[in-house]
Design an enzyme around this catalytic site. Structure first.
Site, short mmCIF file in Angstrom:
data_model
loop_
_atom_site.label_atom_id
_atom_site.label_comp_id
_atom_site.label_asym_id
_atom_site.label_seq_id
_atom_site.Cartn_x
_atom_site.Cartn_y
_atom_site.Cartn_z
N GLY A 46 0.84 -1.20 0.00
CA GLY A 46 0.00 0.00 0.00
C GLY A 46 0.87 1.24 0.00
O GLY A 46 2.06 1.17 0.33
N GLN A 51 2.57 10.11 1.72
CA GLN A 51 3.91 9.53 1.89
C GLN A 51 4.86 10.01 0.79
O GLN A 51 6.07 9.92 0.91
CB GLN A 51 3.85 8.00 1.85
CG GLN A 51 3.24 7.38 3.08
CD GLN A 51 3.24 5.86 2.99
OE1 GLN A 51 2.34 5.26 2.41
NE2 GLN A 51 4.28 5.23 3.54
N CYS A 91 6.12 -0.14 7.75
CA CYS A 91 5.72 1.01 6.95
C CYS A 91 6.91 1.49 6.13
O CYS A 91 8.03 1.57 6.65
CB CYS A 91 5.22 2.13 7.85
SG CYS A 91 4.73 3.61 6.94
N LEU A 92 6.66 1.82 4.87
CA LEU A 92 7.74 2.30 4.00
C LEU A 92 8.31 3.64 4.51
O LEU A 92 9.44 3.98 4.18
CB LEU A 92 7.22 2.47 2.57
CG LEU A 92 6.81 1.17 1.87
CD1 LEU A 92 6.10 1.49 0.55
CD2 LEU A 92 8.02 0.28 1.62
N HIS A 133 -4.19 0.92 7.82
CA HIS A 133 -2.86 1.55 7.82
C HIS A 133 -2.84 2.79 6.91
O HIS A 133 -2.33 3.85 7.30
CB HIS A 133 -1.84 0.50 7.35
CG HIS A 133 -0.43 0.97 7.25
ND1 HIS A 133 0.54 0.65 8.18
CD2 HIS A 133 0.19 1.75 6.34
CE1 HIS A 133 1.69 1.22 7.83
NE2 HIS A 133 1.51 1.88 6.71
N GLU A 134 -3.43 2.65 5.71
CA GLU A 134 -3.43 3.78 4.76
C GLU A 134 -4.37 4.88 5.24
O GLU A 134 -4.07 6.07 5.10
CB GLU A 134 -3.82 3.31 3.36
CG GLU A 134 -2.94 2.22 2.75
CD GLU A 134 -1.46 2.47 2.88
OE1 GLU A 134 -1.03 3.63 2.96
OE2 GLU A 134 -0.69 1.48 2.93
N HIS A 137 -2.54 6.94 7.64
CA HIS A 137 -1.64 7.89 6.95
C HIS A 137 -2.40 9.15 6.55
O HIS A 137 -1.91 10.26 6.73
CB HIS A 137 -1.06 7.26 5.68
CG HIS A 137 0.20 6.48 5.89
ND1 HIS A 137 1.34 7.01 6.45
CD2 HIS A 137 0.51 5.20 5.59
CE1 HIS A 137 2.29 6.09 6.48
NE2 HIS A 137 1.82 4.97 5.97
O1 GNR Z 1 4.33 -2.56 2.51
C1 GNR Z 1 3.67 -2.46 3.55
N1 GNR Z 1 3.43 -3.57 4.29
C2 GNR Z 1 2.51 -3.59 5.31
C3 GNR Z 1 2.49 -4.70 6.13
C4 GNR Z 1 1.60 -4.78 7.15
C5 GNR Z 1 0.68 -3.78 7.34
C6 GNR Z 1 0.68 -2.66 6.53
C7 GNR Z 1 1.58 -2.57 5.52
S1 GNR Z 1 1.55 -1.17 4.49
C8 GNR Z 1 3.22 -1.13 4.00
C9 GNR Z 1 3.42 -0.07 2.93
C10 GNR Z 1 3.15 1.28 3.54
O2 GNR Z 1 3.89 1.84 4.30
N2 GNR Z 1 2.02 1.86 3.23
O3 GNR Z 1 1.68 3.03 3.76
NI NI Z 2 2.84 3.13 5.64
#
Ligand code: GNR
Ligand code: NI
Length: 168
Positions: A46, A51, A91-92, A133-134, A137
């Site tokens: 995601g 980001q 998270c990236l 998660h998104e 963000h």
């Molecule tokens: O690549 C991603 N892996 C992930 C693993 C578990 C829960 C959420 C994620 S999202 C993350 C990519 C990211 O930072 N998206 O905002």
């Molecule tokens: Ni993330």
């Protein structure tokens, strides 16, 4: 298409709540394509627009193993949630850290697609986790906010050490 730079914690732009998308024009289509390319290249499941420094309520996702189930989520809201469980997350924007946090196992999502058309989606497991998660963000929130301040501080130090080691 282009791979965009991804902002890292503690960049303040990751902390702002993003405003809704109102224009479904060519510029938006190009941005969505670039977000997908950036997400697949990372690689990640995601990526939220903020980001990459673009303050809009927009994220892309693909939780399939075959990388052929792209989902665009614009102005999203969660309509229903199930019970929470503890899952591992990364998270990236917080590179190389991972930890366990609570997430809803199932969610019902309402969002707009890339053309502004509303849709609803029942998601569970990794996709439900990714949606939460998104969405976080887009509200200026990171998964490390669910951790103890001690763990959060450890991660912040790790990232600032790595940043100075790489000359940035
Ligand atoms: O690549 C991603 N892996 C992930 C693993 C578990 C829960 C959420 C994620 S999202 C993350 C990519 C990211 O930072 N998206 O905002
Ligand atoms: Ni993330």
């Amino acid at each position: 298409m282009a791979v965009l730079p991804i902002l890292h914690h503690p960049d303040p732009r990751l902390r702002h709540k993003t405003p809704p998308v109102t224009q479904f024009d060519e510029t938006l289509q190009k941005l969505i394509d670039d977000l997908f390319e950036t997400m697949y290249a990372a690689p990640g499941v995601g990526l939220a627009a903020n980001q990459c420094g673009v303050p809009l309520r927009l994220a892309v996702m693909d939780c399939s193993e075959t990388h052929d189930q792209p989902i665009v989520m614009i102005n999203p809201e969660i309509l229903e949630r199930s019970e929470r469980h503890i899952v591992e997350e990364g998270c990236l924007s917080v590179p190389e850290a991972r930890d366990k946090i609570p997430r809803y196992h199932r969610v019902r999502l309402r969002a707009l697609d890339r053309h502004g058309k509303p849709y609803e989606l029942d998601a569970e497991g990794l996709l439900a986790q990714c949606i939460q998660h998104e969405l976080d963000h887009l509200d200026g929130k990171l998964y490390i906010d669910y951790l103890s301040s001690l763990k959060r501080e450890r991660i912040r130090k790790l990232l600032s050490r790595r940043k100075s080691a790489s000359g940035g």
